[in-house]
Write a protein that holds these residues in place. Structure first.
Motif, PDB file in Angstrom:
ATOM      1  N   HIS A  21      44.747  45.439  37.193  1.00  0.00           N
ATOM      2  CA  HIS A  21      44.875  44.029  37.569  1.00  0.00           C
ATOM      3  C   HIS A  21      45.591  43.895  38.915  1.00  0.00           C
ATOM      4  O   HIS A  21      46.564  44.585  39.178  1.00  0.00           O
ATOM      5  CB  HIS A  21      45.664  43.315  36.467  1.00  0.00           C
ATOM      6  N   ARG A  22      45.127  42.994  39.743  1.00  0.00           N
ATOM      7  CA  ARG A  22      45.795  42.668  40.995  1.00  0.00           C
ATOM      8  C   ARG A  22      46.413  41.287  40.849  1.00  0.00           C
ATOM      9  O   ARG A  22      45.716  40.317  40.569  1.00  0.00           O
ATOM     10  CB  ARG A  22      44.798  42.661  42.157  1.00  0.00           C
ATOM     11  N   GLU A  23      47.708  41.206  41.030  1.00  0.00           N
ATOM     12  CA  GLU A  23      48.441  39.952  40.823  1.00  0.00           C
ATOM     13  C   GLU A  23      48.091  38.932  41.903  1.00  0.00           C
ATOM     14  O   GLU A  23      48.235  39.192  43.096  1.00  0.00           O
ATOM     15  CB  GLU A  23      49.938  40.223  40.834  1.00  0.00           C
ATOM     16  N   ARG A 132      38.828  40.889  43.999  1.00  0.00           N
ATOM     17  CA  ARG A 132      37.873  41.969  44.299  1.00  0.00           C
ATOM     18  C   ARG A 132      36.529  41.421  44.739  1.00  0.00           C
ATOM     19  O   ARG A 132      35.482  41.936  44.368  1.00  0.00           O
ATOM     20  CB  ARG A 132      37.714  42.890  43.098  1.00  0.00           C
ATOM     21  N   MET A 133      36.566  40.360  45.525  1.00  0.00           N
ATOM     22  CA  MET A 133      35.337  39.752  46.021  1.00  0.00           C
ATOM     23  C   MET A 133      34.821  40.537  47.217  1.00  0.00           C
ATOM     24  O   MET A 133      35.593  41.188  47.917  1.00  0.00           O
ATOM     25  CB  MET A 133      35.605  38.298  46.414  1.00  0.00           C
ATOM     26  N   GLY A 134      33.541  40.452  47.457  1.00  0.00           N
ATOM     27  CA  GLY A 134      32.952  41.155  48.584  1.00  0.00           C
ATOM     28  C   GLY A 134      33.064  42.655  48.394  1.00  0.00           C
ATOM     29  O   GLY A 134      32.728  43.184  47.357  1.00  0.00           O
ATOM     30  N   GLY A 137      36.409  46.150  46.317  1.00  0.00           N
ATOM     31  CA  GLY A 137      36.482  46.979  45.126  1.00  0.00           C
ATOM     32  C   GLY A 137      35.435  46.557  44.132  1.00  0.00           C
ATOM     33  O   GLY A 137      34.705  45.585  44.331  1.00  0.00           O
ATOM     34  N   PRO A 138      35.363  47.297  43.033  1.00  0.00           N
ATOM     35  CA  PRO A 138      34.406  46.906  41.992  1.00  0.00           C
ATOM     36  C   PRO A 138      34.786  45.563  41.420  1.00  0.00           C
ATOM     37  O   PRO A 138      35.845  45.024  41.707  1.00  0.00           O
ATOM     38  CB  PRO A 138      34.532  48.032  40.953  1.00  0.00           C
ATOM     39  N   SER A 139      33.928  45.038  40.603  1.00  0.00           N
ATOM     40  CA  SER A 139      34.190  43.714  40.032  1.00  0.00           C
ATOM     41  C   SER A 139      35.540  43.714  39.321  1.00  0.00           C
ATOM     42  O   SER A 139      36.092  44.761  39.016  1.00  0.00           O
ATOM     43  CB  SER A 139      33.083  43.329  39.055  1.00  0.00           C
TER      44      SER A 139
END
Length: 144
Positions: A21-23, A132-134, A137-139
């Motif tokens: 997870h990215r905060e 993680r758009m574009g 990174g992966p979805s």
């Protein structure tokens, strides 16, 4: 196996492949400060609005961003919503000379716009990184 059992098993196997997870909050604050959304130390921008290809500190690639029309749109939206009511209030209560009012609000509009534009750009790039758009990174849910 029943349909419900297959669904539970498929969800369990997908959960094994969750991406870390990215905060969002810390990423947006780092973007507001125009710092790298990953490490928060390296500068995100080179120049006024040009996003670096990668962070000089953590080497996070930033060239994937698509912050095209978002920052100007948000800047216009915020500046307009702040200064339009203020302009009406100043005119109704103080009745300044129109040229004085024009000069004062023109300076305020330009200064506020120049202040907000790179910060909104940083926040939009950080938002894209966190979600993680574009090519960031992966979805948000599954590894490739």
């Amino acid at each position: 196996m029943t349909q419900a059992t297959e669904t539970v098993i498929s969800h369990a196997t997908r959960d094994d492949h969750m991406v870390d997870h990215r905060e969002m909050k810390s990423a947006l604050l780092r973007g507001w400060k125009r710092c790298c959304p990953n490490c928060g130390e390296g500068p995100m921008l080179k120049g006024y609005l040009k996003v670096r290809d990668s962070c000089p500190v953590c080497t996070q690639e930033l060239h994937h961003h698509r912050a095209d029309d978002g920052p100007p749109y948000l800047t216009i939206l915020i500046v307009g919503h702040l200064l339009a009511p203020l302009m009406g209030w100043v005119y109704m209560d103080f009745r300044p000379n129109p040229l004085t009012m024009l000069a004062g609000f023109s300076i305020c509009t330009v200064a506020l716009s120049l202040y907000l534009l790179p910060r909104f750009k940083g926040m939009i790039v950080a938002f894209q990184w966190a979600k993680r758009m574009g090519g960031f990174g992966p979805s948000a849910f599954y590894k490739d």
